[in-house]
Motif scaffolding. Sequence first.
Motif, PDB file in Angstrom:
ATOM      1  N   SER B  81      70.840  10.001  30.694  1.00  0.00           N
ATOM      2  CA  SER B  81      69.983   9.242  29.772  1.00  0.00           C
ATOM      3  C   SER B  81      69.219  10.184  28.844  1.00  0.00           C
ATOM      4  O   SER B  81      69.010  11.354  29.164  1.00  0.00           O
ATOM      5  CB  SER B  81      68.992   8.386  30.565  1.00  0.00           C
ATOM      6  N   GLU B  82      68.793   9.635  27.712  1.00  0.00           N
ATOM      7  CA  GLU B  82      67.984  10.429  26.767  1.00  0.00           C
ATOM      8  C   GLU B  82      66.721  10.937  27.462  1.00  0.00           C
ATOM      9  O   GLU B  82      66.301  12.085  27.260  1.00  0.00           O
ATOM     10  CB  GLU B  82      67.550   9.561  25.565  1.00  0.00           C
ATOM     11  N   ALA B  83      66.104  10.089  28.281  1.00  0.00           N
ATOM     12  CA  ALA B  83      64.847  10.458  28.935  1.00  0.00           C
ATOM     13  C   ALA B  83      65.063  11.628  29.886  1.00  0.00           C
ATOM     14  O   ALA B  83      64.274  12.577  29.917  1.00  0.00           O
ATOM     15  CB  ALA B  83      64.274   9.256  29.685  1.00  0.00           C
ATOM     16  N   LEU B  84      66.152  11.562  30.652  1.00  0.00           N
ATOM     17  CA  LEU B  84      66.429  12.639  31.599  1.00  0.00           C
ATOM     18  C   LEU B  84      66.766  13.928  30.853  1.00  0.00           C
ATOM     19  O   LEU B  84      66.303  15.015  31.222  1.00  0.00           O
ATOM     20  CB  LEU B  84      67.579  12.232  32.541  1.00  0.00           C
ATOM     21  N   TYR B  85      67.550  13.810  29.778  1.00  0.00           N
ATOM     22  CA  TYR B  85      67.892  15.002  29.005  1.00  0.00           C
ATOM     23  C   TYR B  85      66.621  15.651  28.464  1.00  0.00           C
ATOM     24  O   TYR B  85      66.448  16.871  28.530  1.00  0.00           O
ATOM     25  CB  TYR B  85      68.852  14.678  27.853  1.00  0.00           C
ATOM     26  N   LYS B  86      65.751  14.810  27.939  1.00  0.00           N
ATOM     27  CA  LYS B  86      64.501  15.309  27.354  1.00  0.00           C
ATOM     28  C   LYS B  86      63.651  16.026  28.409  1.00  0.00           C
ATOM     29  O   LYS B  86      63.014  17.041  28.135  1.00  0.00           O
ATOM     30  CB  LYS B  86      63.724  14.132  26.747  1.00  0.00           C
ATOM     31  N   GLU B  87      63.666  15.482  29.619  1.00  0.00           N
ATOM     32  CA  GLU B  87      62.893  16.103  30.698  1.00  0.00           C
ATOM     33  C   GLU B  87      63.468  17.480  31.049  1.00  0.00           C
ATOM     34  O   GLU B  87      62.734  18.423  31.331  1.00  0.00           O
ATOM     35  CB  GLU B  87      62.916  15.190  31.937  1.00  0.00           C
TER      36      GLU B  87
END
Lengths: 258, 258
Positions: B81-87
């Motif tokens: 997910s975008e959120a996980l990648y960003k993290e």
Amino acid sequence: MSVQFIASKDNPKIKHLRALIQQAAYRKKQQQTVLEGTHLCLAWLEQHSHLHALYTTEHALTHADFEKIQQHYNGHIFVISEALYKELSTLGTSIACMAVIDIPRHQHAFDPQADTLILENIQDPGNVGTLLRSAAAAGIQQILTTTGSAALWSPRVLRAGMGAHFALQCYEHIALEVALAQFKIPVYVTSLEQAQSLYSLDLSRACVWILGNEGQGVSDYALAHAQAVTIPQPGGQESLNVAIAGSVCMFEMVRQRL
Amino acid sequence: MSVQFIASKDNPKIKHLRALIQQAAYRKKQQQTVLEGTHLCLAWLEQHSHLHALYTTEHALTHADFEKIQQHYNGHIFVISEALYKELSTLGTSIACMAVIDIPRHQHAFDPQADTLILENIQDPGNVGTLLRSAAAAGIQQILTTTGSAALWSPRVLRAGMGAHFALQCYEHIALEVALAQFKIPVYVTSLEQAQSLYSLDLSRACVWILGNEGQGVSDYALAHAQAVTIPQPGGQESLNVAIAGSVCMFEMVRQRL
């Protein structure tokens, strides 16, 4: 010298200091900035330049580096808490020391006959500061930057410049078109394209170097109005870091003039 | 090519990826690291090198840069997910792309006859990466670093190196005493003290450059066992950034060998 303690983080002086550190627009409006660290403050004072105010902590006040600063400074020293200093500091310097100064202004327009470094939309503060440091070392004293470049007097550029700012004549928000119309000395621009080798240039006379943005390189306008120069790279890499490329050019100039 | 979606941030593969990104000790133990960004991943793949796994987001999967990567890669692609990648991301790159690779190991000891750059306790990842990039461009292919230097295969050094790592033979955790005993070619060390000018050296033959720590400079051992060299600085600045000083030296070598 007078020492005054400030306890409140809402003190108007602290609010002013915080805004200068954190807000580029406020620095621009006030035409002031903040020098952080004993090295920068001392470099500034050694040029007999004026400080508006000096901030430190009780702990740092007795440090040898800070005592050196006091030899050059007779104005107010404001002592704040370690916690407040830590909140304000952007650099994590070991010895607490911040000075509010006026951003130097020049009475005169730039000199179209002098060695000059032009930074066109160079955005990384580390690259800009490093280039100022290299220019000062190489004996180039005039810096022009376009509006798209990192603000020269921001805390991060000042940090990377290590005091080089104070030896230079810096002109910000310069329009490249206007500047290039005034120079009658050779103007060089570093280029990745096939171009004349840096090492075939005669750099014995005053000249201008244009360096471009980290990602996009220099503008078409610069390429059309300056002589493209390439640094031979036997390893065949695609490009050098812009601060490296600019410094290699400036020190080839130093070599030729020895 | 197979695409697999991973939703859980506690998936063992994600835990492995996260630890590689965040923990130097884990990278060392696993002898693996993470390439971040399409530029680095593509540079790696263009050398026909092996990836363990490639991570991206659904959005990035259709990007033109990512399609270029797929032309060189037939293995698993894990979509997160975008959120996980960003993290996970340390770089804030625009196109989501991370690859797990083995840190290259060499079958052979370093070559004591080859042009070499030795980094002695250079701690800033940006300086180390930039120096690797300059060395590769200048045609120096052998890099030795001492234990006190920034880890060459950390994400931040890889980022600053822009792919230069892949063109170099890198040897980490080298003891300077052991290394210098083996070189029979000239060994130079940059020094602030009065020393021979860089521009008076004959650099036509293979040589070794030692660069020292940003704050302390080179060690007494290096100064005692190498020829001190100074870069003339007409502006009289106290020192150049170490990546600048090293690059100016390496490109003077390039100039002399043209």
